[in-house]
Design a protein around this motif. Structure first.
Motif, mmCIF file in Angstrom:
data_model
loop_
_atom_site.group_PDB
_atom_site.id
_atom_site.type_symbol
_atom_site.label_atom_id
_atom_site.label_comp_id
_atom_site.label_asym_id
_atom_site.label_seq_id
_atom_site.Cartn_x
_atom_site.Cartn_y
_atom_site.Cartn_z
ATOM 1 N N THR A 180 0.750 -1.197 0.100
ATOM 2 C CA THR A 180 -0.016 0.201 -0.027
ATOM 3 C C THR A 180 0.860 1.312 0.127
ATOM 4 O OG1 THR A 180 0.006 -0.003 2.507
ATOM 5 C CG2 THR A 180 -1.773 -1.139 1.422
ATOM 6 N N ALA A 181 2.228 1.109 -0.095
ATOM 7 C CA ALA A 181 3.019 2.301 0.050
ATOM 8 C C ALA A 181 2.784 3.250 -0.930
ATOM 9 C CB ALA A 181 4.415 1.855 0.134
ATOM 10 N N PRO A 182 2.818 4.755 -0.896
ATOM 11 C CA PRO A 182 2.794 5.641 -2.015
ATOM 12 C C PRO A 182 3.674 5.441 -2.989
ATOM 13 C CG PRO A 182 2.658 6.743 0.362
ATOM 14 C CD PRO A 182 2.754 5.221 0.645
ATOM 15 N N ARG A 183 3.135 5.874 -4.181
ATOM 16 C CA ARG A 183 4.074 5.660 -5.419
ATOM 17 C C ARG A 183 5.678 6.006 -5.221
ATOM 18 N NH1 ARG A 183 3.030 4.839 -10.477
ATOM 19 N NH2 ARG A 183 0.762 4.993 -10.211
ATOM 20 N N ALA A 184 5.545 7.077 -4.529
ATOM 21 C CA ALA A 184 6.963 7.580 -4.389
ATOM 22 C C ALA A 184 8.003 7.068 -3.425
ATOM 23 C CB ALA A 184 6.964 9.254 -3.728
ATOM 24 N N MET A 185 7.188 5.844 -2.609
ATOM 25 C CA MET A 185 7.878 5.131 -1.461
ATOM 26 C C MET A 185 7.825 3.705 -1.695
ATOM 27 S SD MET A 185 8.303 7.672 0.664
ATOM 28 C CE MET A 185 8.834 6.934 2.024
ATOM 29 N N ARG A 186 7.347 3.514 -3.044
ATOM 30 C CA ARG A 186 7.595 1.850 -3.642
ATOM 31 C C ARG A 186 8.813 1.252 -3.439
ATOM 32 N NH1 ARG A 186 3.442 -1.540 -3.620
ATOM 33 N NH2 ARG A 186 3.986 -2.295 -5.750
ATOM 34 N N LYS A 187 9.758 2.172 -3.895
ATOM 35 C CA LYS A 187 11.153 1.542 -4.203
ATOM 36 C C LYS A 187 11.434 1.157 -2.776
ATOM 37 C CE LYS A 187 15.683 2.588 -5.969
ATOM 38 N NZ LYS A 187 16.526 3.416 -6.585
ATOM 39 N N GLU A 188 11.674 1.844 -1.879
ATOM 40 C CA GLU A 188 12.051 2.059 -0.330
ATOM 41 C C GLU A 188 11.238 0.902 0.361
ATOM 42 O OE1 GLU A 188 13.206 5.438 2.304
ATOM 43 O OE2 GLU A 188 12.142 6.662 0.400
ATOM 44 N N ALA A 189 9.706 0.735 -0.085
ATOM 45 C CA ALA A 189 9.235 -0.430 0.613
ATOM 46 C C ALA A 189 9.707 -1.789 0.059
ATOM 47 C CB ALA A 189 7.599 -0.320 0.270
ATOM 48 N N GLY A 190 9.723 -1.642 -1.160
ATOM 49 C CA GLY A 190 10.460 -2.998 -1.845
ATOM 50 C C GLY A 190 11.892 -3.246 -1.115
ATOM 51 N N GLU A 191 12.625 -2.485 -1.178
ATOM 52 C CA GLU A 191 13.932 -2.707 -0.497
ATOM 53 C C GLU A 191 13.829 -3.389 0.970
ATOM 54 O OE1 GLU A 191 15.771 1.006 -1.091
ATOM 55 O OE2 GLU A 191 16.429 0.654 -2.910
ATOM 56 N N LEU A 192 12.823 -2.611 1.585
ATOM 57 C CA LEU A 192 12.643 -3.026 3.022
ATOM 58 C C LEU A 192 12.033 -4.464 2.972
ATOM 59 C CD1 LEU A 192 12.508 -2.764 6.216
ATOM 60 C CD2 LEU A 192 10.083 -1.848 5.792
ATOM 61 N N ALA A 193 10.955 -4.862 2.239
ATOM 62 C CA ALA A 193 10.624 -6.067 2.040
ATOM 63 C C ALA A 193 11.739 -7.280 1.679
ATOM 64 C CB ALA A 193 9.447 -6.126 0.941
ATOM 65 N N GLU A 194 12.711 -6.936 0.764
ATOM 66 C CA GLU A 194 13.564 -7.636 0.307
ATOM 67 C C GLU A 194 14.627 -7.893 1.435
ATOM 68 O OE1 GLU A 194 17.193 -8.349 -2.948
ATOM 69 O OE2 GLU A 194 15.929 -6.288 -2.738
ATOM 70 N N LYS A 195 14.836 -6.872 2.480
ATOM 71 C CA LYS A 195 15.875 -7.163 3.436
ATOM 72 C C LYS A 195 15.046 -8.155 4.595
ATOM 73 C CE LYS A 195 18.314 -2.825 3.298
ATOM 74 N NZ LYS A 195 18.462 -1.542 3.850
ATOM 75 N N VAL A 196 13.841 -8.201 4.758
ATOM 76 C CA VAL A 196 13.320 -8.669 5.817
ATOM 77 C C VAL A 196 12.784 -9.986 5.208
ATOM 78 C CG1 VAL A 196 10.802 -8.887 7.309
ATOM 79 C CG2 VAL A 196 11.921 -6.673 6.952
ATOM 80 N N GLY A 197 12.731 -10.226 4.113
ATOM 81 C CA GLY A 197 12.464 -11.686 3.568
ATOM 82 C C GLY A 197 10.861 -11.814 3.167
ATOM 83 N N VAL A 198 10.355 -10.650 2.994
ATOM 84 C CA VAL A 198 9.002 -10.934 2.646
ATOM 85 C C VAL A 198 8.815 -11.055 1.177
ATOM 86 C CG1 VAL A 198 6.724 -9.575 2.644
ATOM 87 C CG2 VAL A 198 8.172 -9.591 4.658
ATOM 88 N N SER A 199 8.002 -11.901 0.560
ATOM 89 C CA SER A 199 7.840 -12.027 -0.830
ATOM 90 C C SER A 199 7.214 -10.951 -1.408
ATOM 91 C CB SER A 199 7.013 -13.155 -1.223
ATOM 92 O OG SER A 199 6.896 -13.282 -2.558
ATOM 93 N N THR A 200 7.602 -10.341 -2.699
ATOM 94 C CA THR A 200 6.932 -9.228 -3.247
ATOM 95 C C THR A 200 6.652 -9.616 -4.849
ATOM 96 O OG1 THR A 200 9.135 -8.435 -4.196
ATOM 97 C CG2 THR A 200 8.333 -7.245 -1.981
ATOM 98 N N GLY A 201 6.648 -10.996 -4.904
ATOM 99 C CA GLY A 201 6.228 -11.643 -6.293
ATOM 100 C C GLY A 201 4.832 -11.596 -6.342
#
Length: 409
Positions: free
Chosen positions: A388-409
């Protein structure tokens, strides 16, 4: 369970929830939603068409096939993944716990005070390392085997001291394997911790093991049993508190905070604040800088739990106001500081403040990487932010998910 074909999706969810002893507040929290949302779903006031939310509900209810919830089985089965998180330390711990030897070793090889010292150092590592699961998990197999062997080899006072150390080892094992251990191992570890403490006949050790058992009960959806266990332990310990060591009062206070969080997750606001108040009074009776070595009960932890209770009760404004007045650096536990910021992020998310929640979660991940990666509430917040992150924050949200190990697929 046989569900009538006439039941709606909402009615099915209600039946399944009640059959598992889950309150509406708890099930909604597992889906990162509020209890009013679930109430509307169950009553039919609101349709549930979001596939992702259906999967979350199914996983929380431990349902393998979505058709059990939807009532529609006219298409291919929609399998729900229910697997636990994986950690490389689990095989060694599993071997030490589930394949213990019955062959005694020489009593001269064991000094209970040395084993207890190793356990204390491992608890300290748990609270101070960014990678606490990995580092502590590497130590646990030898600690488990040595503490077990000491109990079998010794007698009298030495054996009782070894039993206390063994109980501590199993409590630490429960912490280090939370959310990654198979259910059977989690229950074995909790039971052995309590049994060893009872065999030692040491009230503070029994209370600490009950605190650990309460964690298992609460996380496996037995909140009433969790409250019963910690309250019985508090009753057992209370007569011994006058003139007792500070750590005895520390574990007594930790039991009160445990009960406060359990009650809050059940939506029992009055009980939650009553238990928290008891913990607050215990902290006031201890030295200002006191910290319990394993539960980290003390002034800072009581204040941190006040935020957790408010967040679990969906009092986000109160939780965030409390967080504004806290200095997190006074808490010596890295693990607990990271969890504090997860609670603050949850509060922001409850208010729809996604940018603030993302920034706070990034900070939590930097403080305690493995705490965030292996704590379900932190993973839920991370996943929700990525979704649900705002468009401007999508990249940062994706990077956080990758570090935490949450699937973004």
């Amino acid at each position: 369970m046989d569900l009538s074909a006439d039941l709606s999706t909402g009615e099915r969810i209600k039946v399944l929830r009640e059959s598992r002893g889950l309150s509406r507040a708890v099930l909604a929290q597992l889906c990162n939603r509020g209890p009013d949302w679930l109430k509307k779903i169950e009553s039919g006031e609101r349709d549930l068409t979001n596939h992702g939310l259906l999967l979350r509900l199914a996983a929380a209810l431990q349902i393998h096939d979505l058709s059990v919830i939807t009532g529609h089985d006219d298409g291919p089965a929609a399998t729900v993944p229910l697997g636990r998180l994986n950690h490389p330390g689990m095989p060694g711990i599993w071997s030490a716990v589930m394949q213990r030897t019955m062959v005694p070793r020489s009593a001269s090889a064991f000094d209970p005070s040395i084993i207890q010292g190793r356990v204390d150092q491992s608890w300290n590592l748990w609270h101070t390392s960014q990678h606490n699961r990995t580092e502590v998990s590497a130590l646990l197999p030898d600690l488990i085997r040595d503490a077990e062997a000491a109990v079998r080899a010794l007698d009298g006072a030495g054996r009782r001291a070894a039993l206390v150390a063994l109980s501590d080892v199993y409590r630490l094992t429960g912490q280090a394997t939370a959310y990654v251990a198979p259910a059977e191992l989690a229950w074995v570890v909790a039971d052995r911790a309590l049994s060893a403490a009872q065999d030692a006949d040491q009230p503070a050790a029994i209370a600490a093991a009950a605190w650990n058992m309460g964690n298992i009960l609460r996380e496996t959806s037995y909140p009433e049993e969790a409250l019963r266990v910690v309250n019985e332990a508090a009753d057992l310990l209370r007569p011994h508190l006058d003139g007792s060591p500070d750590d005895w009062r520390g574990i007594y206070g930790a039991l009160q905070l445990h009960a406060a969080v359990t009650a809050a997750r059940e939506g029992r606001e009055g009980d939650a604040w009553r238990y928290w108040g008891k913990g607050d009074q215990v902290a006031k009776s201890l030295p200002a800088n006191y910290v319990h070595p394993s539960t980290v009960f003390g002034r800072a932890n009581v204040d941190f739990h006040e935020i957790s209770v408010a967040t679990d009760l969906w009092k986000s404004a109160k939780a965030l106001g409390l967080a504004d007045d806290i200095d997190p650096d006074i808490m010596p536990s890295v693990e607990r500081r990271a969890r504090l910021w997860v609670e603050v992020a949850r509060g922001h998310l409850q208010r729809g403040e996604r940018t603030a929640a993302l920034k706070i979660m990034q900070m939590a991940q930097e403080i305690g990487a493995e705490t965030v990666s292996y704590t379900p509430s932190a993973r839920h917040v991370t996943a929700e932010l990525w979704r649900t992150a705002p468009r401007a924050m999508r990249k940062e949200a994706g990077e956080l998910a990758e570090k935490v190990g949450v699937s973004t697929g």
